[in-house]
Design a protein around this motif. Structure first.
Motif: not given
Length: 365
Positions: A261-273, A293-298
Motif C-alpha cells: 500500500g501507500s502512505l501520505v505523510v503530512p508536512d514534516p515542519n509541523r507536528f500534526g496533520g 497530541y496532534a496539533d500545536g507548535n511543541f
C-alpha cells in the motif's frame, strides 16, 4: 522529576516558539536568555519572565544545566562547543552544523566532555509523524520500497526581516528545510546509505521584502534548488526536492510506497496533520492518529525528551548521531551535483525510538 534548568542563547524569531512550547513541559525550566544583541535579549526576557544576561554570563552560570542554542546556523557549532567547555549539555537548532568538518568538531567535543548534544528538528515526534511511524512498523504498507518528498517555495525574503543567512554558505533550501524532511524519513525508514543529487541556483540575488531592510539586495551564495535520490540502508529509494526557486506547485509533502500500500505523510515542519493510507487498490482513507497530541507548535519537545533522558539515564531521541547523519546527507547532495557521481554516506545512526501510542505531551518515555 526535578526540572532541568535551561539557558537560551539566540533570541531571534524562533525563540518565541520555543519559549511558548516550554510551558507544556514541567521537566523544563528556562531561567535566562542571551543574545549578541542585548536589546533583543531584554525584549524576550520581558516577554517571558526571564533574566536577560550576556552570553558569557549565561555560560558561566552554575545553575544552567543545558544551553538551548538558537543562534544562526553559522554560530551553532562555536556556541555549542563553548557550552560543552563550560560543562553544560546543549540542544541546538537545525542544522547540526554548516559542514561535516565542523560537525565532527562538535562530535569530538561531546565525546571529550561526556556531555549530551541534541539537535532539532523534533517535529518527527509529533502525533501525525509518530502515527505514520507506527503504521510502517506495523506493516500497514508492507515493506517500504520508494517514495517522494517535496519542499518547494520561493524563499523567505518576502517575510523574514534579515534573510541573508538563508542564501549564505550553510543556508539554502536543503540546509534550511531539508532537516525536517530528512529527519522524518530517518524516523520512518532508518539511515541513508547513498545520495545522488543535482543542484542549481535560479537567481543570483534576492530582494528583502519586509522590515527595516526592505529593498536591500542579498547575494545568493548557495544552491537554491536541490533535487535527487536517497538510497536507504533498508533498500527504499526516495526522490526528494527542496527549492527556493518555485513560485507555485501541487506536490504533496511526503508519500511512502510499500509492497502492500501507500502512505501520505503530512508536512514534516509541523507536528500534526492528516495521515492517509491506501491498501493496494483500495481508496485512500484518513487514519485516526495513534498519538494524542496532534496539533500545536511543541517545538521544544526534543529538548524535553533530552531533559527526561538526563534525569533517567536513557538515550535521548534527537541525538548528535542523528543530527550529524542528516547533515552528512544534506552536504552529499551538493557534493554529488558538483562531482557528478553518487556519494556514499559514511555515518550511521539508529532510528529514534518510537513514542508509545496515545502518548500525551507529558508521557514521552
Amino acid at each position: 522529576m526535578e526540572a532541568v534548568r535551561i539557558g537560551l542563547i539566540g533570541c531571534g524569531n524562533i525563540s518565541a516558539a520555543y519559549l511558548r512550547g516550554a510551558a507544556f513541559f514541567p521537566e523544563l525550566r528556562v531561567t535566562c536568555c542571551a543574545d549578541a544583541n542585548p536589546d533583543q535579549a531584554r525584549r524576550r526576557a520581558e516577554e517571558f519572565g526571564l533574566r536577560a544576561v550576556t552570553v558569557e554570563e549565561l555560560l558561566a552560570d552554575s545553575e544552567v544545566e543545558v544551553v538551548l542554542n538558537l543562534t544562526t546556523p553559522q554560530a551553532h557549532v562555536p556556541v555549542a562547543i563553548a557550552a560543552l567547555e563550560h560543562g553544560k549539555h546543549v540542544h541546538t537548532e537545525k542544522p547540526f552544523a554548516t559542514s561535516t568538518a565542523e560537525g565532527r568538531r562538535l562530535l569530538e567535543a561531546a565525546k571529550a566532555t561526556g556531555l549530551r548534544v541534541g539537535s532539532a528538528p523534533d517535529t518527527f515526534l509529533g502525533g501525525a509523524h509518530q502515527t505514520a511511524r507506527k503504521l510502517i512498523d506495523d506493516g500497514a504498507i508492507g515493506a517500504p520500497l520508494s517514495g517522494t518528498a517535496f519542499m518547494m517555495n520561493h524563499g523567505h525574503e518576502h517575510w523574514h526581516p534579515d534573510p541573508r543567512f538563508y542564501y549564505a554558505a550553510g543556508g539554502g533550501p536543503m540546509f534550511d528545510m531539508g532537516p525536517y524532511y530528512l529527519t522524518n524519513l530517518v524516523n520512518l525508514l532508518g539511515p541513508v546509505a547513498k545520495v545522488v543529487g543535482a543542484t542549481t541556483s535560479g537567481f543570483r540575488e534576492r530582494t528583502v521584502g519586509s522590515g527595516p531592510r526592505t529593498g536591500e539586495v542579498v547575494p545568493v551564495e548557495t544552491p537554491t534548488h536541490v533535487t535527487g535520490l536517497l538510497h536507504f540502508a533498508s533498500g527504499a529509494v526516495i526522490a526528494i526536492t527542496t527549492s527556493f526557486d518555485v513560485w507555485q506547485h501541487r506536490h504533496g509533502n511526503m508519500e511512502i510506497y510499500g509492497t502492500e500500500g501507500s502512505l501520505v505523510v503530512p508536512d514534516p515542519n509541523r507536528f500534526g496533520g492528516t495521515v492517509s493510507l491506501a491498501k493496494r487498490r483500495e481508496a485512500w482513507a484518513d487514519v485516526p492518529l495513534s498519538h494524542g497530541y496532534a496539533d500545536g507548535n511543541f517545538r521544544i519537545i526534543g529538548l524535553a525528551d533530552m531533559a527526561r533522558a538526563i534525569r533517567t539515564g536513557r538515550p535521548h531521541r534527537c541525538d548528535a548521531a542523528l543530527g550529524f547523519h542528516v547533515l552528512e546527507v544534506m552536504e552529499a547532495f551538493e557534493r554529488s551535483g558538483r562531482e557528478d557521481r553518487a556519494i556514499t554516506i559514511e555515518s550511521r545512526c539508529e532510528r529514534p525510538a518510537a513514542l508509545p501510542p496515545r502518548s500525551a505531551l507529558g508521557e514521552l518515555d
